[in-house]
Every structure is written in structure tokens, then in C-alpha cells.
Design a protein around this motif. Structure first.
Motif, PDB file in Angstrom:
ATOM      1  N   GLY A 164       3.353  -7.275   1.070  1.00 22.16           N
ATOM      2  CA  GLY A 164       4.344  -6.796  -0.129  1.00 22.16           C
ATOM      3  C   GLY A 164       5.868  -7.638  -0.163  1.00 22.16           C
ATOM      4  O   GLY A 164       6.412  -7.401   0.903  1.00 22.16           O
ATOM      5  N   ILE A 165       5.942  -8.339  -1.199  1.00 15.56           N
ATOM      6  CA  ILE A 165       7.267  -9.062  -1.067  1.00 15.56           C
ATOM      7  C   ILE A 165       8.416  -7.992  -1.730  1.00 15.56           C
ATOM      8  O   ILE A 165       9.424  -8.175  -1.146  1.00 15.56           O
ATOM      9  CB  ILE A 165       7.107 -10.407  -2.048  1.00 15.56           C
ATOM     10  CG1 ILE A 165       5.664 -11.027  -1.634  1.00 15.56           C
ATOM     11  CG2 ILE A 165       8.358 -11.285  -2.264  1.00 15.56           C
ATOM     12  CD1 ILE A 165       5.517 -12.228  -2.413  1.00 15.56           C
ATOM     13  N   LYS A 166       8.246  -7.459  -2.698  1.00 19.85           N
ATOM     14  CA  LYS A 166       9.403  -6.729  -3.419  1.00 19.85           C
ATOM     15  C   LYS A 166       8.696  -5.313  -3.897  1.00 19.85           C
ATOM     16  O   LYS A 166       7.737  -5.386  -4.529  1.00 19.85           O
ATOM     17  CB  LYS A 166       9.818  -7.495  -4.685  1.00 19.85           C
ATOM     18  CG  LYS A 166      10.921  -6.696  -5.387  1.00 19.85           C
ATOM     19  CD  LYS A 166      11.286  -7.490  -6.469  1.00 19.85           C
ATOM     20  CE  LYS A 166      12.835  -7.130  -7.235  1.00 19.85           C
ATOM     21  NZ  LYS A 166      13.104  -7.789  -8.182  1.00 19.85           N
ATOM     22  N   TYR A 167       9.439  -4.433  -3.531  1.00 17.24           N
ATOM     23  CA  TYR A 167       9.154  -2.880  -3.784  1.00 17.24           C
ATOM     24  C   TYR A 167       9.321  -2.925  -5.415  1.00 17.24           C
ATOM     25  O   TYR A 167      10.636  -3.097  -5.821  1.00 17.24           O
ATOM     26  CB  TYR A 167      10.144  -2.065  -3.195  1.00 17.24           C
ATOM     27  CG  TYR A 167      10.042  -0.529  -3.716  1.00 17.24           C
ATOM     28  CD1 TYR A 167      10.996  -0.282  -4.570  1.00 17.24           C
ATOM     29  CD2 TYR A 167       8.721   0.165  -3.313  1.00 17.24           C
ATOM     30  CE1 TYR A 167      10.706   1.339  -4.697  1.00 17.24           C
ATOM     31  CE2 TYR A 167       8.950   1.693  -3.689  1.00 17.24           C
ATOM     32  CZ  TYR A 167       9.882   2.206  -4.587  1.00 17.24           C
ATOM     33  OH  TYR A 167       9.748   3.424  -5.080  1.00 17.24           O
ATOM     34  N   ILE A 168       8.410  -2.111  -6.088  1.00 15.00           N
ATOM     35  CA  ILE A 168       8.776  -2.143  -7.631  1.00 15.00           C
ATOM     36  C   ILE A 168       8.282  -0.725  -8.074  1.00 15.00           C
ATOM     37  O   ILE A 168       8.623  -0.466  -9.281  1.00 15.00           O
ATOM     38  CB  ILE A 168       7.534  -3.069  -8.273  1.00 15.00           C
ATOM     39  CG1 ILE A 168       6.173  -2.767  -8.019  1.00 15.00           C
ATOM     40  CG2 ILE A 168       8.019  -4.645  -7.973  1.00 15.00           C
ATOM     41  CD1 ILE A 168       5.287  -3.495  -8.941  1.00 15.00           C
ATOM     42  N   GLY A 169       7.895   0.006  -7.080  1.00 13.27           N
ATOM     43  CA  GLY A 169       7.609   1.551  -7.536  1.00 13.27           C
ATOM     44  C   GLY A 169       6.807   2.345  -6.717  1.00 13.27           C
ATOM     45  O   GLY A 169       6.304   1.876  -5.829  1.00 13.27           O
ATOM     46  N   SER A 170       6.871   3.675  -7.049  1.00 11.44           N
ATOM     47  CA  SER A 170       6.111   4.487  -5.902  1.00 11.44           C
ATOM     48  C   SER A 170       5.162   5.777  -6.757  1.00 11.44           C
ATOM     49  O   SER A 170       5.893   5.873  -7.935  1.00 11.44           O
ATOM     50  CB  SER A 170       6.767   5.018  -5.076  1.00 11.44           C
ATOM     51  OG  SER A 170       7.745   6.103  -5.519  1.00 11.44           O
ATOM     52  N   PHE A 171       4.077   6.344  -6.449  1.00 13.62           N
ATOM     53  CA  PHE A 171       3.499   7.464  -7.012  1.00 13.62           C
ATOM     54  C   PHE A 171       3.049   8.466  -5.841  1.00 13.62           C
ATOM     55  O   PHE A 171       3.168   8.121  -4.623  1.00 13.62           O
ATOM     56  CB  PHE A 171       2.158   6.975  -7.635  1.00 13.62           C
ATOM     57  CG  PHE A 171       2.408   5.897  -8.536  1.00 13.62           C
ATOM     58  CD1 PHE A 171       1.929   4.766  -8.331  1.00 13.62           C
ATOM     59  CD2 PHE A 171       2.800   6.136  -9.950  1.00 13.62           C
ATOM     60  CE1 PHE A 171       2.191   3.530  -9.254  1.00 13.62           C
ATOM     61  CE2 PHE A 171       3.126   5.029 -10.930  1.00 13.62           C
ATOM     62  CZ  PHE A 171       2.676   3.764 -10.515  1.00 13.62           C
ATOM     63  N   THR A 172       2.835   9.697  -6.271  1.00 13.61           N
ATOM     64  CA  THR A 172       2.531  10.586  -5.433  1.00 13.61           C
ATOM     65  C   THR A 172       0.933  10.920  -5.528  1.00 13.61           C
ATOM     66  O   THR A 172       0.471  10.928  -6.874  1.00 13.61           O
ATOM     67  CB  THR A 172       3.409  12.103  -5.630  1.00 13.61           C
ATOM     68  OG1 THR A 172       4.587  11.945  -5.371  1.00 13.61           O
ATOM     69  CG2 THR A 172       3.059  13.211  -4.604  1.00 13.61           C
ATOM     70  N   VAL A 173       0.390  11.053  -4.377  1.00 13.06           N
ATOM     71  CA  VAL A 173      -1.135  11.274  -4.336  1.00 13.06           C
ATOM     72  C   VAL A 173      -1.390  12.628  -4.628  1.00 13.06           C
ATOM     73  O   VAL A 173      -0.946  13.469  -4.506  1.00 13.06           O
ATOM     74  CB  VAL A 173      -1.962  10.836  -3.054  1.00 13.06           C
ATOM     75  CG1 VAL A 173      -3.362  10.924  -3.271  1.00 13.06           C
ATOM     76  CG2 VAL A 173      -1.354   9.293  -2.581  1.00 13.06           C
ATOM     77  N   ASP A 174      -2.325  12.955  -5.771  1.00 13.09           N
ATOM     78  CA  ASP A 174      -2.875  14.169  -6.388  1.00 13.09           C
ATOM     79  C   ASP A 174      -3.628  14.811  -5.329  1.00 13.09           C
ATOM     80  O   ASP A 174      -4.092  14.322  -4.201  1.00 13.09           O
ATOM     81  CB  ASP A 174      -3.071  14.077  -7.634  1.00 13.09           C
ATOM     82  CG  ASP A 174      -4.796  13.335  -7.882  1.00 13.09           C
ATOM     83  OD1 ASP A 174      -5.007  13.133  -9.136  1.00 13.09           O
ATOM     84  OD2 ASP A 174      -5.227  13.270  -6.653  1.00 13.09           O
ATOM     85  N   SER A 175      -4.065  16.013  -5.723  1.00 16.26           N
ATOM     86  CA  SER A 175      -4.730  16.766  -4.662  1.00 16.26           C
ATOM     87  C   SER A 175      -6.183  16.372  -4.373  1.00 16.26           C
ATOM     88  O   SER A 175      -6.874  16.581  -3.206  1.00 16.26           O
ATOM     89  CB  SER A 175      -5.153  18.080  -5.460  1.00 16.26           C
ATOM     90  OG  SER A 175      -5.859  18.394  -6.601  1.00 16.26           O
ATOM     91  N   GLN A 176      -6.677  15.537  -5.263  1.00 18.74           N
ATOM     92  CA  GLN A 176      -8.094  14.880  -4.966  1.00 18.74           C
ATOM     93  C   GLN A 176      -7.973  13.499  -4.140  1.00 18.74           C
ATOM     94  O   GLN A 176      -8.908  13.181  -3.692  1.00 18.74           O
ATOM     95  CB  GLN A 176      -8.834  14.652  -6.337  1.00 18.74           C
ATOM     96  CG  GLN A 176      -9.313  15.843  -6.739  1.00 18.74           C
ATOM     97  CD  GLN A 176      -8.215  16.723  -7.630  1.00 18.74           C
ATOM     98  OE1 GLN A 176      -7.342  16.236  -8.296  1.00 18.74           O
ATOM     99  NE2 GLN A 176      -8.656  17.939  -7.323  1.00 18.74           N
TER     100      GLN A 176
END
Length: 698
Positions: A164-176
Motif C-alpha cells: 500500500g503506497i497511499k491510503y485512499i479510504g476505508s469501509f466497515t465490514v458488515d455482519s456477514q
């Protein structure tokens, strides 16, 4: 750094490295050992010559690595070691959907990005955390997305695992265990992305909730500006492939459908240009392209051909678009199609379906059957495929009557077709005539069953006033009653008994009971009159007739036995087996082209006098090739083994004559072995056999 690790820890807790730059270390940039709760944030970790960017020992836990930049490290950007490994570079941990206490950071599974598409400066991303499918173990975890660079040798199971060169965003993992969403803005230079999982849980050692970070997942190329394109073409030779000089068909409507996760959604349509070419602009995803020239359907699986044309290829094609353009061509031709199946009409185990000339559920096709079609002065031939299907693509207009003829395979006979049944003559059962309105979508089927077969041809002898027994087996391939009749050329009295497979007599053969497909056994008992003259020769014709169930048709089979009256008691028996599959000896065998069929001819002198001349001749079927050098004794090679009273002899049966003067040869397709010339007269009580191997030509 010019030597060793940039940072090395041992037994530490809650170590914090933030806004730190570590480059050009000769080992790992950061090596955590028996470490708990280390936090590495907003740091540059680059150019480790001999190790990973962050090396986490198997006894380290709760290492939280976030918002960092990695590149040009010799090993993985983040390497979670597996116990008891102490390697400098270990490599990718495969996901398993679980937490593993024996791994560094409990072996947190890395994210798998399944889809990444661009729209302007935004990326739409879908993926999961787990092994092949999402795992609820990682529900609530944070997935950080990075622009990626391919690592140096970082690959696993055919996929590249970058850094990973550059951070571009994030998500939250759902219940599944899934994650999805958009990140923006993202530079046009971002062509490949990767991700890490940050999984939060309570640490008993630290007494707080803390994050554990995974290794980086596999690279995913961002799809943008991709296309599905192809041609609708005139398939002049019906081979379903666009060949050189086959013209395109202009003005054909193509429809594009996309799978949205739960179903198929219509996207757009286009028409072919003057060259028959079409093109759709697409992103990554799963699509169906449908040829619907006459615009008759609103479906991802139904289409129509141009007026006057018939498809040689399916009217729809499913295409998975990942990182490269895809093609899908459609072939059509001017003319009509005649097609159908040649199938096994034995009912597929259901007696009420057998022999009814109708293809019922479960009845399999018969491959390799010759079918001819006559359209005016033109005649075409086809062989059925592995499913029993034949198909004729006939250019131009139909010329009536169109005649379709099937040629039964040697072991089969016809029970009928769509316009005749078993009571019709065989020629009619094997012929379908189309007098008008040929239907390219209809199936013109031929129904066949394997023929009745009496196995065994016997030559025996018996004294006047004796009773001679002759055994046979009967192969019944379909349902129906079977009657047996015998005719003695000398008028000898004959009774027919049914046997079990062990040779025990069950009773007189019953001509009236319905018999299922199986192998049956029967015995002829022949009473030789006391007044019969020694030397009398009796030819016995054995005939079986099967009346098919559910049909007015029938089938028959014949064989012949011979009895010589007198003291000389020569008996001969022929058996066969499929040597290629280590088959058992029997009165018949089956095989595929190229397989080895072995034969054994047994003989015995059951009389009281010697037999002065015994010559065995065996005409080989034209589909059989006598093998050379198929047996060996010591350093010698031959193709026939002769055994008499336990003494074996290796023979060479040459083609064209007995060049080596060993009294064995093959001429005109007939194998000849002169046993008397080799061993002299066959003495009373003597017996023997000869074996040879053949190969099925087709």
C-alpha cells in the motif's frame, strides 16, 4: 538505516511509532517480537533490502498499523509469521475465515477486493474478508484501501500481493463479512488498489480494546474504459467460429444485461455496423450479451436471429469483465437446420418407457451413429456427438421431400422414429421424411436398442446313445419376452434349460415371461440316438426372438453349434476380454477404439482315440488389428501363446504367410494355427488353449 532492522523490539507493550520514516534497512524495517499493542501510524516504510516492511513474530499481538505508506520492500509490506517460524521472510498467509492464536496478530484475514470500478474521480469498491466467502468473524472490522504497487516476489496462488503506497479510504465490514462503498477523490493515476483489515477486540494483557492488522490482500486493477465487442457474422461453414472472409451481418440488434448481485438488469442496446461489428462500453462486472435481431424479447437468455438466418451459436453469451476488454461473436447462416437425437430406447430403468420410439426422461443419446440427409440432389452426412445429437446446417431453400436416414451401429437395431414404430420394416424405422414446412427447432429423433445377442459357438462330440450338454449366454438389452428355438439338421431331440450364472439348472426355459435387461444363461441337452452312425455331423441352429414390451416390434439373434457323432471327442470354445481394462473372460466383450481385446480359444480331446489333425482358424473382424510382439518368453517375442497340457509355446503369426515356418500365420484377415504340425496328434484327455491380442481400430 544501513545495517540490520530499522526498529527492533522484544517483549514491549504499547510501543508507538508515528510520523516516522524508515528506509533502506538491510533486514526488516520494523521487527516486532513478543510485542503487544504496538501502534505504527502515518509512517513511511520503504526499501527494506532483506526483509518485510513490518515483520510480526508469531508471539506478537494487537499490532495496529494504519495510514502508513509502503514500497520497494523485499518481503511483504506486512508479514504475520506462523508459529514456529522465525524466517526473515515468510510470505502470504492464506485466509481461513478464523482467528489463529499461533499467528502473529492472531492471523487476521486480509481483505479480498472483488470489484473496483471508476466513475470520474470516484472508485466503487466491493469485497469481503474471509476464505473464498465472507466470514462473520470479522464483522465490524475496518478495511483500509490503498493505492498499490506490485511487490518484489510477493505472490500467492497466482495473484500478486502488493504494498500500500497511499491510503485512499476505508469501509466497515458488515455482519456477514462484506464491505462496499465509494471513495473519492481518487487520482486518475491509481490503477491498482489493495487493502488491509483492522480487527478490534479486547486484550486481556492490555486491559483495553485494541486493533490487530492483517497482511495486505491481493492487488485489484481498477476497471475503466473497458469494452465488450464482437461481430455478428455469416457462418458459411457452420463451425461456430468466425473464419477469414466470413462476412459480417449489418443492422443486428444486440442487448446488454448486467448482474447486479441479485438479478439481471438491462443496460443498453446497439446495432452492428456495415461490417457486422458492435461494441459496448462497460466497467468491471458480469454481463450477458443477447442477439435479438428482431427485438422480440425482454430477457437476458432469449434472442432472435436476423430474418432469413438461423443461429449456429447461442443467442446469448455471458461475459465476466475484469481488467481487460472481452469479445463475444454470434454466428448465423442463411438456410435451415435439421437436427435430432439417436437415443437408447431401453426406458432408463422404467419398463413402461422402453421400446416406445419416444425419448423419455433419462434415456441417453448414442454417440458415433451415421446419419445422412438428402435435400434435392445434395446429400450430407453427420455422426452423432457424445450426447447422441446430430445437426445439419443446410444452406439455401428446402427441396421436398427431405429424407433423413440413420445407419444403426453394428450392435443396435431401431425401435422406430417419430413417424414409425417397431412394427414397421427396419428401413422405414430408420428413415424420416419431411414433406413440407421444415422446422429448424424441431427434433427428428431415432430410437435404438442394443440387439439381442446369443454368446457362444460350440463344437462338441458324443457317442451314440449319449446326451451332450451345450451352454450359452444370452444378452438381453431391453424389456420383453424371449423365446428360444432349436433346429437340429439330423433331427436330434433337444431340450432347453435356464441356468444361473454358476451353471445350476433353474428349470425349462420359459418363452413367455417378460425379461429385464440382463445376461441370461441356458443349456441345450442334445440326445444322440443309439442308431446314429459314427461320423455323423449335426448342425444345430439356435434362435432367440424377443417381443419388445410396449411395442409391436421384435428382434432376433442366432448362433450355431456342431456335434460330431463318434469316438473322437474334440471340443472347442472361444472366449474374449477387454485387456485394457483388465476385464474378465467371457463369451463377448466390448471396447473403445484403441483398446486391446484379447481372445482365448480352448480345445480338448474328450474321446478315446487320438485326433490326427487339429487346425484352428479364426477370421478376425475387420475392425480388429492383430497385434505383433504382444507376448514374450525370455528374450523372444511373439503374438500367439499356445499351451497344451501345461506346455507353452510362443508363436509369431505373421501377416501374409508363414515366413518363419512355425505353423502360425495371418492371411486375408484369418488367423491360422496348425496345432498338429506343432505338437502332433491330440491325444485322448489332452487339452489346451491359444491366446492372442487385437486392437480396436474404431
Amino acid at each position: 538505516m544501513t545495517h540490520g532492522n530499522g526498529v527492533y523490539t522484544q517483549g514491549d507493550k504499547l510501543t508507538l511509532l508515528e510520523n516516522t520514516t524508515i528506509v533502506d534497512s538491510t533486514a526488516s524495517a520494523i521487527s516486532l517480537n513478543d510485542s503487544v499493542g504496538a501502534v505504527i501510524r502515518k509512517s513511511i516504510i520503504n526499501g527494506s533490502f532483506g526483509g518485510s516492511g513490518i515483520r510480526v513474530s508469531s508471539d506478537s499481538s494487537y499490532g495496529d498499523f494504519s495510514l502508513n505508506s509502503f514500497g520497494d520492500n523485499r518481503g511483504l509490506a506486512i508479514d504475520l509469521l506462523r508459529a514456529p517460524s522465525s524466517d526473515m521472510i515468510e510470505g502470504v498467509n492464506p485466509n481461513d475465515g478464523l482467528l489463529n492464536e499461533s499467528y502473529g496478530n492472531t492471523g487476521i484475514d486480509h481483505p479480498v477486493i472483488a470489484l473496483a470500478t471508476r466513475s470520474g474521480s470516484a472508485l466503487s469498491i466491493q469485497g469481503f474478508v474471509g476464505q473464498n466467502t465472507p466470514s462473520a468473524v470479522f464483522a465490524g472490522s475496518v478495511v483500509e484501501i490503498y493505492s498499490a504497487r506490485a511487490g518484489d516476489g510477493d505472490s500467492y496462488s497466482g495473484e500478486d500481493y502488493g504494498e500500500g503506497i497511499k491510503y485512499i479510504g476505508s469501509f466497515t465490514v458488515d455482519s456477514q463479512g462484506n464491505f462496499e462503498g465509494n471513495v473519492s477523490p481518487v487520482s486518475e493515476d491509481t490503477k491498482v488498489i489493495t487493502a488491509i483489515t483492522r480487527h478490534e477486540s479486547f486484550s486481556n494483557v492490555l486491559g483495553i480494546f485494541a486493533y490487530s492488522t492483517s497482511e495486505f490482500g491481493p492487488n485489484k486493477s481498477v476497471g475503466s474504459g473497458l469494452k465488450i465487442s464482437g461481430y455478428v457474422y455469416e457462418d458459411l461453414n457452420f463451425n461456430r467460429t468466425r473464419d477469414y472472409a466470413e462476412p459480417g451481418i449489418a443492422g443486428v440488434r444486440l442487448k446488454l444485461w448486467k448482474f447486479d448481485g441479485s438479478g439481471w438488469t438491462f443496460q443498453s442496446y446497439t446495432q452492428t455496423d456495415n461490417e457486422g461489428f458492435y461494441s459496448f462500453d462497460v466497467s468491471q462486472g458480469t454481463f450477458r450479451v443477447v442477439e435479438d435481431a428482431q427485438n422480440l424479447f425482454n430477457s437476458s437468455t432469449e434472442g432472435s436471429d436476423p430474418v432469413g438466418y438461423i443461429s449456429t451459436t447461442p443467442n446469448w453469451v455471458e461475459v465476466i469483465v475484469d481488467t481487460v476488454n472481452k469479445t463475444a461473436d454470434f454466428g448465423d447462416f442463411k438456410g435451415f437446420i435439421v437436427k435430432g437425437f439417436v437415443f437408447d430406447d431401453t426406458g432408463a430403468g422404467v419398463i413402461s418407457q422402453a421400446n416406445n420410439a419416444t425419448r423419455d426422461p433419462g434415456e441417453a443419446g448414442i454417440p458415433g451413429v451415421l446419419v445422412t440427409l438428402t435435400n434435392g440432389s445434395d446429400k450430407f452426412t453427420r455422426y452423432t456427438d457424445q450426447d447422441g445429437l446430430y445437426r445439419f446446417f443446410v444452406s439455401g431453400d428446402p427441396v421436398y421431400p427431405i429424407v433423413i436416414r440413420e445407419t444403426d451401429l453394428p450392435a443396435y437395431t431401431s425401435t422406430g422414429d417419430h413417424d414409425s414404430d417397431g412394427s414397421a420394416p427396419l428401413e422405414e424405422r430408420n428413415t424420416i421424411t419431411i414433406n413440407s414446412s421444415v422446422d429448424s427447432f424441431a427434433f427428428n429423433n431415432f430410437a435404438d436398442v442394443k440387439r439381442l445377442l446369443i454368446e457362444g459357438i460350440n463344437t462338441v462330440s458324443g457317442l451314440p446313445g449319449s446326451t451332450v450338454s451345450i451352454d450359452h449366454s444370452l444378452f438381453v438389452a431391453t424389456y420383453g419376452s424371449v423365446s428360444l428355438e432349436t433346429i437340429s439338421s439330423q433331427g436330434f431331440s433337444i431340450a432347453v434349460y435356464e441356468l444361473d450364472s454358476a451353471g445350476n439348472v433353474l428349470g425349462l426355459w420359459d418363452n413367455n415371461i417378460a425379461r429385464s435387461p440382463a445376461r441370461y444363461y441356458f443349456r441345450l441337452t442334445v440326445n444322440i440316438p443309439t442308431e446314429a452312425i459314427s461320423g455323423t455331423f449335426d448342425a444345430i441352429k439356435v434362435r432367440a426372438v424377443q417381443d419388445w414390451s410396449n411395442s409391436a416390434g421384435s428382434d432376433s439373434a442366432e448362433t450355431y453349434d456342431t456335434i460330431t457323432v463318434g469316438a473322437e471327442g474334440l471340443s472347442i470354445r472361444k472366449e474374449t476380454r477387454n485387456f485394457s481394462i483388465s476385464g474378465d473372460w467371457g463369451l463377448s466383450s466390448e471396447g473403445k477404439p484403441g483398446e486391446i481385446i484379447e481372445y482365448r480359444i480352448s480345445f480338448a480331446n474328450n474321446g478315446t482315440l487320438s485326433i490326427p489333425s487339429v487346425v484352428i482358424t479364426d477370421p478376425l473382424d475387420r475392425d480388429l488389428q492383430l497385434l505383433q510382439s504382444s507376448y514374450s518368453m525370455g528374450s523372444s517375442h511373439g503374438n500367439v501363446i499356445l499351451s497344451v497340457d501345461g506346455s507353452e509355446h510362443l508363436l509369431v503369426a505373421e501377416d501374409g504367410g508363414d515366413a518363419n515356418l512355425d505353423w502360425a500365420f495371418c492371411e486375408g484377415g484369418v488367423l491360422t494355427v496348425n496345432i498338429t504340425k506343432i505338437l502332433g496328434a491330440l491325444q485322448p484327455g489332452s487339452s489346451g488353449w491359444l491366446i492372442f491380442k487385437t486392437k480396436l481400430r474404431r
